[in-house]
Design a protein around this motif. Structure first.
Motif, mmCIF file in Angstrom:
data_model
loop_
_atom_site.group_PDB
_atom_site.id
_atom_site.type_symbol
_atom_site.label_atom_id
_atom_site.label_comp_id
_atom_site.label_asym_id
_atom_site.label_seq_id
_atom_site.Cartn_x
_atom_site.Cartn_y
_atom_site.Cartn_z
ATOM 1 N N ALA A 430 0.945 -1.049 0.216
ATOM 2 C CA ALA A 430 0.368 0.050 0.000
ATOM 3 C C ALA A 430 0.652 1.130 -0.272
ATOM 4 C CB ALA A 430 -1.122 -0.127 1.221
ATOM 5 N N LYS A 431 0.171 2.327 -0.393
ATOM 6 C CA LYS A 431 1.526 3.740 -0.511
ATOM 7 C C LYS A 431 0.095 4.799 0.104
ATOM 8 C CE LYS A 431 3.248 2.357 -4.112
ATOM 9 N NZ LYS A 431 4.970 2.632 -4.188
ATOM 10 N N ILE A 432 1.008 4.753 1.575
ATOM 11 C CA ILE A 432 0.896 5.690 2.956
ATOM 12 C C ILE A 432 1.509 6.980 2.518
ATOM 13 C CG2 ILE A 432 0.507 5.495 5.089
ATOM 14 C CD1 ILE A 432 0.953 2.563 5.023
ATOM 15 N N ALA A 433 1.000 7.843 3.482
ATOM 16 C CA ALA A 433 0.875 9.424 3.210
ATOM 17 C C ALA A 433 0.817 9.810 4.364
ATOM 18 C CB ALA A 433 1.513 10.207 1.937
ATOM 19 N N VAL A 434 1.336 10.746 4.537
ATOM 20 C CA VAL A 434 1.027 11.441 6.287
ATOM 21 C C VAL A 434 0.699 13.342 6.159
ATOM 22 C CG1 VAL A 434 1.352 12.322 8.111
ATOM 23 C CG2 VAL A 434 2.134 9.885 7.736
ATOM 24 N N ALA A 435 0.038 13.218 6.187
ATOM 25 C CA ALA A 435 -0.385 14.628 5.953
ATOM 26 C C ALA A 435 -0.476 15.874 7.346
ATOM 27 C CB ALA A 435 -1.373 15.168 4.898
ATOM 28 N N THR A 436 0.292 16.617 7.584
ATOM 29 C CA THR A 436 0.310 16.997 8.626
ATOM 30 C C THR A 436 0.949 18.548 8.012
ATOM 31 O OG1 THR A 436 2.212 16.824 10.933
ATOM 32 C CG2 THR A 436 3.134 16.307 8.804
ATOM 33 N N GLY A 437 0.907 18.951 9.730
ATOM 34 C CA GLY A 437 0.940 20.632 10.101
ATOM 35 C C GLY A 437 2.382 20.821 10.689
#
Length: 647
Positions: A430-437
């Protein structure tokens, strides 16, 4: 067998010394959150006095309304979820507090705090199953109380006072309290001896009227509780002015059987003396003089109440620590609360679906059915669930704070279970990404916990998507503190705003400005200040979002959607699953959770087509994320939700 009351009194000094030094980090954090809203404090028996203490502190230090409820009232009277709700229980095992806890957990209030004195109690175990609860465990050194709440009550009152004073700028208030309480905790001190002599005449009469001012209400409330619970005698409570509204008539008719006990402080001395001068001379009076500020007087009145309970009890032949419990009393104690009046879930909805519709619509499904609106919401939910079940996801984008890690512990690494699930999915392709401030702190935390072999496969969108890089890129993100040309004038304007200078910490990055409150203040206040400066500065093209702890201002083109765009470069046009916690505008996941396949673990938008919270009833935050991830399975190089998910 319960312990003699004198044994309990001998430990008050040890208990207060513990309360003055025990680590209050968790309690202060919970108090800070509670300070943003009105509060309801729930307790029974001796813990009801602690609930009164919490309410008094909350109103005095935050200026927000607070009230007290018993477990029966709390279980039966739902409040708006924005009201902070706290349960107080020394033992954490009685049927009433457990019933209230179960009812409140299912309502998912914005904050549910539980202050308990036993780590191995049923209440603590229940709360551990619902990690969104602020479980605050403070077992006092004296151990379990006797029949009446004594050391646990002083411990709770003291730690709450210290936490509120410390969190809301009242350190001097706490120092004043400790200074004035020192002599009162010594058995044979001059003050304690004088109190005992002064009160002796009133115990010869069966009824005691207790008069108090605002700061000494806690002592009066506790006296009423203890006199009644231990059958020591009749006791009535009134503040000085409410006494004048008819309650004085008791003395006119039954003065020969009554005595008056008055708490007198500097703040109410004039009113107290004028009131007491008007009471007939043949009615005995005992004046308990208390010095210091509001917290000192509140704590001192409680200590006085604890001591006077012992003196009155021994005079009347009752040991308050072990007055004897009748068999019918034991049976009464263990009676269960009435079962909540559950409204039947219409249309054969599962409990999870009922919770999902209630969160999304803001109304109970049974009420929606009565108004003819349920079918619309049920159809929207069913359609969303159908699309999720049919989708084969090419990748996942997750918010971080509040989604992968608990916001309350956002500078700690993710749980082992969460890391295991992320690694499982990444290992499956699976392609996993994290979007964070946040910036590089997220990279550091994930590198600490995820296998190095997976780093190249995971994308991180830093500063709300301003910069996207793989987890193995140690040069990312750009951590310089100089804003880009578009943000520089705004950064300078924000630093010149007087209130922001006093109440917020500003962090500048090339494409993001973050404002984080340095004192307790509503999210909306920090948001309003930031918006006002942006308008006054004429800044164009910037976007503003907020999280539970900060406001982020980003340059044009910066968005968490950049993470999805970057992910699509490797996965193509297949469905992407987005998971976050702040889906309601202006939350920092609002854009991310507008995607067609978006799941929230907390706040949701009003859009019926996406951004549903499908977690189990009574759950939110990372525990829900974990549940979502465990329900995903690999199929042909993509991910799908297992059959029966969300049921």
């Amino acid at each position: 067998m319960a312990r003699p009351y004198t044994n309990e009194m001998s430990k008050l000094g040890e208990t207060f010394a513990w309360a003055a030094t025990v680590d209050l980090k968790a309690l202060r954090q919970a108090v800070r959150s509670a300070g943003l809203s009105p509060l309801r404090a729930i307790g029974s028996g001796g813990s009801l006095t602690a609930a009164h203490t919490l309410v008094a502190l909350h109103q005095r230090f935050t200026g927000r309304l607070a009230n007290v409820a018993t477990p029966l009232e709390a279980a039966d009277e739902p409040l708006d979820p924005s009201v902070a709700t706290w349960l107080v229980s020394a033992g954490g095992g009685n049927v009433d507090i457990m019933a209230a806890a179960k009812a409140l957990i299912l309502r998912e209030p914005r904050q549910l705090g539980v202050l308990c004195g036993r780590e191995d109690s049923p209440l603590a175990e229940l709360c551990r199953q619902h990690p969104f609860v602020d479980l605050l465990l403070y077992p006092p050194p004296a151990g379990k109380d006797g029949f009446l709440a004594t050391n646990s009550l002083l411990a709770f009152t003291a730690v709450l006072t210290r936490a509120y004073a410390g969190e809301f700028g009242g350190d001097a208030d706490w120092d004043d309290a400790t200074a004035h309480l020192e002599a009162l905790l010594v058995e044979a001190s001059g003050t304690v001896t004088a109190w005992e002599a002064a009160t002796a005449p009133i115990w010869a009469r069966p009824t005691t009227l207790v008069l108090h001012g605002p700061s000494t209400r806690i002592g009066a409330v506790d006296l009423e509780s203890k006199f009644t619970e231990a059958a020591i005698g009749n006791l009535q409570v009134a503040d000085y002015r409410n006494f004048a509204h008819g309650r004085h008539h008791w003395l006119a008719k039954r003065g020969e059987a009554s005595g008056v006990l008055a708490f007198v402080t500097e703040a109410d001395r004039v009113l107290a003396e004028r009131t007491l001068e008007l009471i007939p001379a043949d009615i005995p009076q005992a004046r308990i003089e208390l010095a210091g500020g509001a917290s000192a007087c509140a704590l001192a009145s409680l200590v006085a109440a604890l001591r006077m309970t012992g003196w009155a009890g021994f005079t009347r032949g009752i040991d308050p620590g072990r007055p004897g419990v009748p068999e019918f009393g034991r049976k009464l104690y263990n009676l269960a609360l009435p079962r909540p009046r559950r409204k039947a879930a219409p249309g054969r909805l599962t409990p999870r679906q009922v919770a999902a519709i209630a969160r999304k619509s803001g109304a109970e499904p049974s009420d929606l059915a009565a108004s003819g609106e349920l079918d619309r919401w049920r159809e929207a939910l069913m359609e969303f669930e159908r699309r999720l079940a049919e989708a084969r996801f090419a990748g996942i984008v997750l918010d971080y704070d509040g989604t992968v890690v608990d916001t309350r512990h956002r500078f700690e690494t993710a749980s082992k279970g969460m890391i295991t699930e992320l690694a499982r999915l990444a290992d499956a392709g699976a392609k996993i990404a994290v979007a964070t401030g946040r910036g590089r702190s997220v990279r550091h935390d994930l590198q600490k916990t995820l296998p190095r072999s997976l780093w190249p496969k995971i994308l991180i969108g830093y500063y709300n998507g301003a910069e996207v890089a793989s987890l193995d890129d140690d040069e990312a993100p750009d951590g310089t503190a100089t804003p880009c040309a578009a943000l520089l004038p705004l950064a300078e304007a924000l630093r010149r705003q007087p209130e922001l200078t006093e109440c917020a910490r500003q962090e500048d990055r090339p494409f993001q400005i973050t404002l984080e409150a340095t004192r307790v203040m509503p999210e909306s206040r920090l948001w309003d200040l930031a918006r006002q400066v942006i308008l006054m500065a004429g800044a164009e093209g910037v976007s503003v979002t907020r999280s539970s702890h900060s406001v982020d201002i980003v340059a044009a083109g910066v968005s968490k959607l950049n993470v999805i765009r970057r992910l699509r470069e490797s996965v193509g046009d297949g469905p992407i699953l987005a998971i976050g916690d702040r889906g309601r505008w202006p939350g920092n996941d609002y854009e991310l959770l507008r995607e067609p396949f978006a799941l929230s673990v907390d706040e949701i938008s009003i859009d019926p087509a996406t951004c549903w919270h499908l977690g189990e009833p009574g759950q939110r935050g990372p525990s829900v994320t974990f549940g979502y991830l465990t329900e995903l399975e690999e199929e042909g190089g993509r991910l799908r939700f297992a059959q029966g998910s969300f049921r």
